[in-house]
Design a protein around this motif. Structure first.
Motif, PDB file in Angstrom:
ATOM      1  N   PHE A 420       0.809  -1.216   0.000  1.00 28.89           N
ATOM      2  CA  PHE A 420       0.000   0.000   0.000  1.00 28.89           C
ATOM      3  C   PHE A 420       0.850   1.277   0.000  1.00 28.89           C
ATOM      4  O   PHE A 420       0.306   2.377   0.096  1.00 28.89           O
ATOM      5  N   GLY A 421       2.171   1.148  -0.094  1.00 31.56           N
ATOM      6  CA  GLY A 421       3.033   2.333  -0.110  1.00 31.56           C
ATOM      7  C   GLY A 421       3.023   3.108   1.187  1.00 31.56           C
ATOM      8  O   GLY A 421       3.109   4.343   1.185  1.00 31.56           O
ATOM      9  N   MET A 422       2.933   2.391   2.319  1.00 34.61           N
ATOM     10  CA  MET A 422       2.815   3.065   3.624  1.00 34.61           C
ATOM     11  C   MET A 422       4.199   3.256   4.242  1.00 34.61           C
ATOM     12  O   MET A 422       4.531   2.718   5.299  1.00 34.61           O
ATOM     13  N   THR A 423       5.036   4.049   3.575  1.00 34.12           N
ATOM     14  CA  THR A 423       6.394   4.261   4.071  1.00 34.12           C
ATOM     15  C   THR A 423       6.436   5.161   5.297  1.00 34.12           C
ATOM     16  O   THR A 423       7.495   5.307   5.911  1.00 34.12           O
ATOM     17  N   GLU A 424       5.308   5.771   5.651  1.00 33.05           N
ATOM     18  CA  GLU A 424       5.300   6.582   6.871  1.00 33.05           C
ATOM     19  C   GLU A 424       5.196   5.726   8.127  1.00 33.05           C
ATOM     20  O   GLU A 424       5.206   6.261   9.243  1.00 33.05           O
ATOM     21  N   PHE A 425       5.098   4.420   7.951  1.00 33.53           N
ATOM     22  CA  PHE A 425       5.060   3.504   9.095  1.00 33.53           C
ATOM     23  C   PHE A 425       6.285   2.618   9.087  1.00 33.53           C
ATOM     24  O   PHE A 425       6.731   2.143   8.040  1.00 33.53           O
ATOM     25  N   SER A 426       6.823   2.390  10.254  1.00 33.14           N
ATOM     26  CA  SER A 426       7.945   1.465  10.387  1.00 33.14           C
ATOM     27  C   SER A 426       7.513   0.287  11.244  1.00 33.14           C
ATOM     28  O   SER A 426       6.366   0.193  11.669  1.00 33.14           O
ATOM     29  N   HIS A 427       8.454  -0.586  11.514  1.00 31.49           N
ATOM     30  CA  HIS A 427       8.150  -1.863  12.136  1.00 31.49           C
ATOM     31  C   HIS A 427       8.705  -1.897  13.554  1.00 31.49           C
ATOM     32  O   HIS A 427       9.822  -1.466  13.793  1.00 31.49           O
ATOM     33  N   ALA A 428       7.917  -2.417  14.488  1.00 31.13           N
ATOM     34  CA  ALA A 428       8.385  -2.603  15.861  1.00 31.13           C
ATOM     35  C   ALA A 428       8.572  -4.084  16.126  1.00 31.13           C
ATOM     36  O   ALA A 428       7.905  -4.930  15.524  1.00 31.13           O
ATOM     37  N   GLU A 429       9.465  -4.402  17.035  1.00 31.67           N
ATOM     38  CA  GLU A 429       9.643  -5.793  17.420  1.00 31.67           C
ATOM     39  C   GLU A 429       8.321  -6.344  17.941  1.00 31.67           C
ATOM     40  O   GLU A 429       7.524  -5.633  18.547  1.00 31.67           O
ATOM     41  N   ARG A 430       8.094  -7.615  17.724  1.00 29.15           N
ATOM     42  CA  ARG A 430       6.808  -8.219  17.999  1.00 29.15           C
ATOM     43  C   ARG A 430       6.353  -7.988  19.435  1.00 29.15           C
ATOM     44  O   ARG A 430       7.055  -8.299  20.384  1.00 29.15           O
ATOM     45  N   GLY A 431       5.126  -7.488  19.559  1.00 29.28           N
ATOM     46  CA  GLY A 431       4.484  -7.396  20.863  1.00 29.28           C
ATOM     47  C   GLY A 431       5.065  -6.373  21.815  1.00 29.28           C
ATOM     48  O   GLY A 431       4.822  -6.444  23.018  1.00 29.28           O
ATOM     49  N   GLU A 432       5.824  -5.400  21.311  1.00 29.97           N
ATOM     50  CA  GLU A 432       6.437  -4.415  22.197  1.00 29.97           C
ATOM     51  C   GLU A 432       5.527  -3.203  22.374  1.00 29.97           C
ATOM     52  O   GLU A 432       4.978  -2.677  21.409  1.00 29.97           O
ATOM     53  N   PHE A 433       5.378  -2.769  23.628  1.00 29.23           N
ATOM     54  CA  PHE A 433       4.568  -1.593  23.947  1.00 29.23           C
ATOM     55  C   PHE A 433       5.503  -0.464  24.337  1.00 29.23           C
ATOM     56  O   PHE A 433       5.798  -0.248  25.508  1.00 29.23           O
ATOM     57  N   LEU A 434       5.998   0.237  23.343  1.00 24.47           N
ATOM     58  CA  LEU A 434       6.914   1.337  23.569  1.00 24.47           C
ATOM     59  C   LEU A 434       6.187   2.654  23.339  1.00 24.47           C
ATOM     60  O   LEU A 434       5.238   2.736  22.564  1.00 24.47           O
ATOM     61  N   ARG A 435       6.666   3.669  24.005  1.00 25.20           N
ATOM     62  CA  ARG A 435       6.061   4.983  23.843  1.00 25.20           C
ATOM     63  C   ARG A 435       6.134   5.442  22.391  1.00 25.20           C
ATOM     64  O   ARG A 435       5.257   6.148  21.893  1.00 25.20           O
ATOM     65  N   SER A 436       7.187   4.999  21.696  1.00 27.83           N
ATOM     66  CA  SER A 436       7.372   5.447  20.319  1.00 27.83           C
ATOM     67  C   SER A 436       6.479   4.690  19.330  1.00 27.83           C
ATOM     68  O   SER A 436       6.439   5.035  18.161  1.00 27.83           O
ATOM     69  N   CYS A 437       5.784   3.646  19.785  1.00 21.22           N
ATOM     70  CA  CYS A 437       4.875   2.924  18.895  1.00 21.22           C
ATOM     71  C   CYS A 437       3.561   3.680  18.800  1.00 21.22           C
ATOM     72  O   CYS A 437       2.820   3.797  19.788  1.00 21.22           O
ATOM     73  N   GLY A 438       3.249   4.192  17.612  1.00 26.14           N
ATOM     74  CA  GLY A 438       2.028   4.968  17.476  1.00 26.14           C
ATOM     75  C   GLY A 438       0.789   4.111  17.374  1.00 26.14           C
ATOM     76  O   GLY A 438      -0.273   4.482  17.861  1.00 26.14           O
ATOM     77  N   TYR A 439       0.900   2.937  16.740  1.00 26.52           N
ATOM     78  CA  TYR A 439      -0.256   2.099  16.470  1.00 26.52           C
ATOM     79  C   TYR A 439       0.053   0.644  16.803  1.00 26.52           C
ATOM     80  O   TYR A 439       1.212   0.205  16.760  1.00 26.52           O
ATOM     81  N   TYR A 440      -1.016  -0.105  17.091  1.00 24.65           N
ATOM     82  CA  TYR A 440      -0.897  -1.514  17.423  1.00 24.65           C
ATOM     83  C   TYR A 440      -1.980  -2.284  16.685  1.00 24.65           C
ATOM     84  O   TYR A 440      -3.104  -1.795  16.516  1.00 24.65           O
ATOM     85  N   TYR A 441      -1.626  -3.509  16.262  1.00 26.82           N
ATOM     86  CA  TYR A 441      -2.636  -4.432  15.760  1.00 26.82           C
ATOM     87  C   TYR A 441      -2.415  -5.752  16.478  1.00 26.82           C
ATOM     88  O   TYR A 441      -1.407  -6.445  16.259  1.00 26.82           O
ATOM     89  N   LEU A 442      -3.355  -6.098  17.365  1.00 19.98           N
ATOM     90  CA  LEU A 442      -3.190  -7.255  18.239  1.00 19.98           C
ATOM     91  C   LEU A 442      -4.557  -7.821  18.635  1.00 19.98           C
ATOM     92  O   LEU A 442      -5.584  -7.134  18.480  1.00 19.98           O
ATOM     93  N   PRO A 443      -4.587  -9.052  19.156  1.00 23.70           N
ATOM     94  CA  PRO A 443      -5.810  -9.531  19.814  1.00 23.70           C
ATOM     95  C   PRO A 443      -6.034  -8.715  21.084  1.00 23.70           C
ATOM     96  O   PRO A 443      -5.354  -8.910  22.085  1.00 23.70           O
ATOM     97  N   VAL A 444      -6.956  -7.793  21.060  1.00 28.21           N
ATOM     98  CA  VAL A 444      -7.081  -6.801  22.128  1.00 28.21           C
ATOM     99  C   VAL A 444      -7.442  -7.442  23.463  1.00 28.21           C
ATOM    100  O   VAL A 444      -6.910  -7.060  24.511  1.00 28.21           O
ATOM    101  N   GLU A 445      -8.315  -8.421  23.467  1.00 22.62           N
ATOM    102  CA  GLU A 445      -8.796  -8.969  24.738  1.00 22.62           C
ATOM    103  C   GLU A 445      -7.704  -9.737  25.471  1.00 22.62           C
ATOM    104  O   GLU A 445      -7.832  -9.998  26.664  1.00 22.62           O
ATOM    105  N   ASP A 446      -6.639 -10.101  24.756  1.00 18.35           N
ATOM    106  CA  ASP A 446      -5.518 -10.789  25.401  1.00 18.35           C
ATOM    107  C   ASP A 446      -4.399  -9.833  25.776  1.00 18.35           C
ATOM    108  O   ASP A 446      -3.351 -10.244  26.253  1.00 18.35           O
ATOM    109  N   THR A 447      -4.616  -8.557  25.557  1.00 17.87           N
ATOM    110  CA  THR A 447      -3.575  -7.558  25.768  1.00 17.87           C
ATOM    111  C   THR A 447      -3.654  -6.994  27.174  1.00 17.87           C
ATOM    112  O   THR A 447      -4.729  -6.653  27.678  1.00 17.87           O
ATOM    113  N   ALA A 448      -2.500  -6.851  27.810  1.00 21.71           N
ATOM    114  CA  ALA A 448      -2.459  -6.323  29.164  1.00 21.71           C
ATOM    115  C   ALA A 448      -2.924  -4.876  29.215  1.00 21.71           C
ATOM    116  O   ALA A 448      -3.372  -4.399  30.255  1.00 21.71           O
TER     117      ALA A 448
END
Length: 621
Positions: A420-448
């Motif tokens: 989709f040409g989404m170069t404005e997004f980069s990749h975070a290590e799996r499952g990391e909740f860092l302040r610098s992570c703007g967005y998340y895609y996860l199973p929400v109900e299993d998320t702390a």
């Protein structure tokens, strides 16, 4: 009694039209899965036609499937449908071959149609004719081989046998577990040649029988040995009970939801009894259909099921189940159909009932949004489209926003980030909740952090969500060190233009020691934060001249106990060859890290360019 082969009528072939439409719609619409994405990045985009690094993920490279995907991508681009097109075509070939096979073993056209409905619209089989995993190609080649085998049994022409062996080999190249069917068929032909072919030519017959398999073994055994030494010779999954094979196929056929579990259980027991029933019927001589064909299917099915068990207890391969054993499903169903269609009225009534149940089940289970084995990944494509429409503010021209996810979703997300040409997004290590992570895609109900999630979109069927984190935030990370690299000052490397570093022929081509890249981009870790929870973010611009590169972007943390490194394929990062793409990568760093190193490991001669590199060290407050 020997049956006279019949050609299925026009109405039978008209059934191919809705099946082909279904295959195309599913291949176009369903989100790319993790396995498909990994095959695409690691093997299809690679300039090599065979794996260069044999590790446990080499099992993901289904050779014939990968080769045909390479051809399809070359001709039609890198969209989901192009990646899946070889298996879609294979699905249509499978159906045509199935109709031909049914015409050879059944007396009546109505039986051909009913039997076709039972097999062709099995939801689990349909899954693999619309996904780029090689199982559809293997099933099609196997079905052609079964047709050629029947022709050999009836006509005893050696060219028919050689043709059958050729297509059994192709099915094995598409998915290695299909080698069990090949061996099972060869065991039948061994006894068939002894019993049916004139004995005065026995040695010549045996030489002809095993010539092609012997040559294939010479080619495939070194490959299997390399897979075995790399821990990638799975041939199945880790299960304890061989009988789970039948339950797994039964559950998959009904997608194991919605209908009471008694149906999968009964179907599993039915599949389990078919080979035994076939043997008994043949021995008693009460089977009214062609005994040669019935014996062929019976022996092939029995040995293809027993061989994995034998291999498990001798050389330690896994037992087969689920998609690894998908070849069992059409063979066992053909046995069942052959018995029911050519027996008495009660058996024919059972065939009609089974066809009706198959139609009802397929109508209920067929869909254009998910696969049974990858159902949790069905909404990734939709999530990335929604994320693409978000108004994302890039911090600086060389800083990308970050999306964090977990293992089942990361490869497809990288595919759609590129697609989709989404170069404005980069990749975070799996499952990391860092302040610098703007967005998340996860199973929400299993998320702390479910209570702190700002849900952008929730997907109820997969129970996943695209979200951000609201206040109060979890303990967050702040920047404690940052380094900007000006490549103009480095004189040891060629430059494309000002402020650009070049990695290519004179960079890191690993085949020759003199081409190893030893200069790394280094960020020292201050003593004051070494014992804190650390993370690091790399932001840069990447450019390659070709999509087919084996280059890796390596993130290395040097500690007292050695180096901790992870790598991402460069082919996952740029949007288009010959153009610059903003990208980045965030990963956690072990405590006690002394310095962070970033470099490109270029494993072939494809040039790679890097610009505007910034490394930020983050420490948890």
């Amino acid at each position: 009694m020997t049956l006279r082969p019949k050609i299925p009528n026009l109405f039978s072939y008209l059934l191919l039209i809705p099946a082909a439409i279904l295959f195309i719609l599913r291949a176009k619409n369903i989100s790319l899965t993790w396995d498909e994405s990994y095959t695409f990045f690691e093997f299809v985009r690679s300039p090599h036609w065979l794996p260069q690094d044999y590790n446990y993920m080499a099992a993901n490279d289904h050779l014939l499937n990968t080769w045909l995907m390479k051809v399809s991508v070359f001709l039609f681009g890198e969209g989901e449908f192009a990646l899946r097109l070889p298996n879609v075509i294979a699905g249509i070939i499978f159906l045509i071959s199935l109709l031909s096979f049914l015409g050879k073993i059944l007396r009546e056209q109505w039986a051909v149609i009913l039997s076709f409905l039972i097999i062709a619209f099995n939801p689990y089989l349909v899954d693999f004719f619309t996904i780029a995993r090689g199982y559809g190609i293997a099933l099609a080649c196997m079905m052609i081989a079964l047709n050629c085998s029947v022709d050999f049994i009836k006509q005893q022409q050696w060219n028919k046998l050689f043709r059958a062996q050729f297509f059994f080999i192709l099915s094995t190249l598409a998915v290695i577990t299909f080698i069990h069917v090949f061996i099972g068929a060869m065991i039948f032909f061994f006894f068939f040649v002894i019993v049916r072919i004139p004995r005065q030519r026995l040695w010549r017959n045996m030489l002809s029988l095993f010539c092609i398999p012997f040559l294939f073994a010479l080619l495939i055994i070194p490959y299997l040995i390399r897979l075995k030494s790399a821990g990638a010779f799975f041939l199945g999954q880790e299960i304890k009970n061989p009988l789970l094979l039948f339950g797994s196929l039964a559950d998959a056929t009904v997608y194991s939801t919605g209908i009471m579990h008694i149906i999968p259980s009964l179907l599993g027991k039915l599949l389990l009894t078919v080979p035994l029933l076939a043997i008994v019927i043949v021995l008693l001589g009460k089977q009214k259909s062609d005994p040669g064909i019935f014996s062929f299917l019976s022996i092939t099915a029995v040995f293809s099921i027993l061989l994995p068990v034998l291999l498990h207890y001798t050389i330690g391969t896994n037992l087969i189940t689920g998609r690894a054993a998908i070849f069992c499903l059409p063979v066992l169903l053909l046995l069942l159909i052959m018995f029911l269609a050519n027996a008495g009225k009660i058996e024919r009534g059972v065939l009609i009932l089974l066809a009706l149940l198959s139609v009802v089940n397929s109508s209920y289970r067929m869909n254009t949004r998910s696969y049974f084995d990858w159902s949790e990944q069905a909404d990734i494509k939709s999530a990335m489209k929604i994320l693409r429409d978000q108004k994302v503010k890039v911090e600086q021209p060389y800083y990308a926003d970050i999306i964090s996810t977990d293992l089942p979703y990361d490869m497809p997300i990288n595919y759609y980030r590129m697609r989709f040409g989404m170069t404005e997004f980069s990749h975070a290590e799996r499952g990391e909740f860092l302040r610098s992570c703007g967005y998340y895609y996860l199973p929400v109900e299993d998320t702390a952090f479910y209570a702190m999630a700002d849900i952008i979109h929730y997907f109820p069927e997969t129970k996943t969500a695209l979200f951000r984190l609201m206040d109060p935030l979890p303990p967050h990370y702040s920047t404690v060190a940052e380094e900007w690299f000006d490549f103009e000052a480095l004189k040891d490397f060629d430059e494309l233009k000002t402020d650009t570093m070049f990695f290519g022929d004179k960079g890191t081509w690993c085949q020759y020691p003199e081409h190893q890249f030893t200069m790394t981009l280094i960020l020292p870790v201050p003593d004051s934060v070494r014992n804190k929870d650390l993370a690091a973010t790399l932001s840069c611009r990447i450019r390659t001249e070709t999509k087919k590169t084996g280059a890796l972007l390596v993130f290395n943390a040097k500690t007292e106990h050695g180096d901790s490194w992870k790598a991402m394929h460069i082919s996952e990062l740029p949007e288009k060859p010959g153009e610059w793409s903003l990208t980045g990568w965030t990963r956690t760093i072990p405590k006690g890290t002394k310095e962070i190193k970033v470099y490109i490991w270029n494993r072939d001669k494809a040039p790679v360019y890097m610009d505007n590199v910034s490394i930020r060290l983050l420490a948890k407050e």
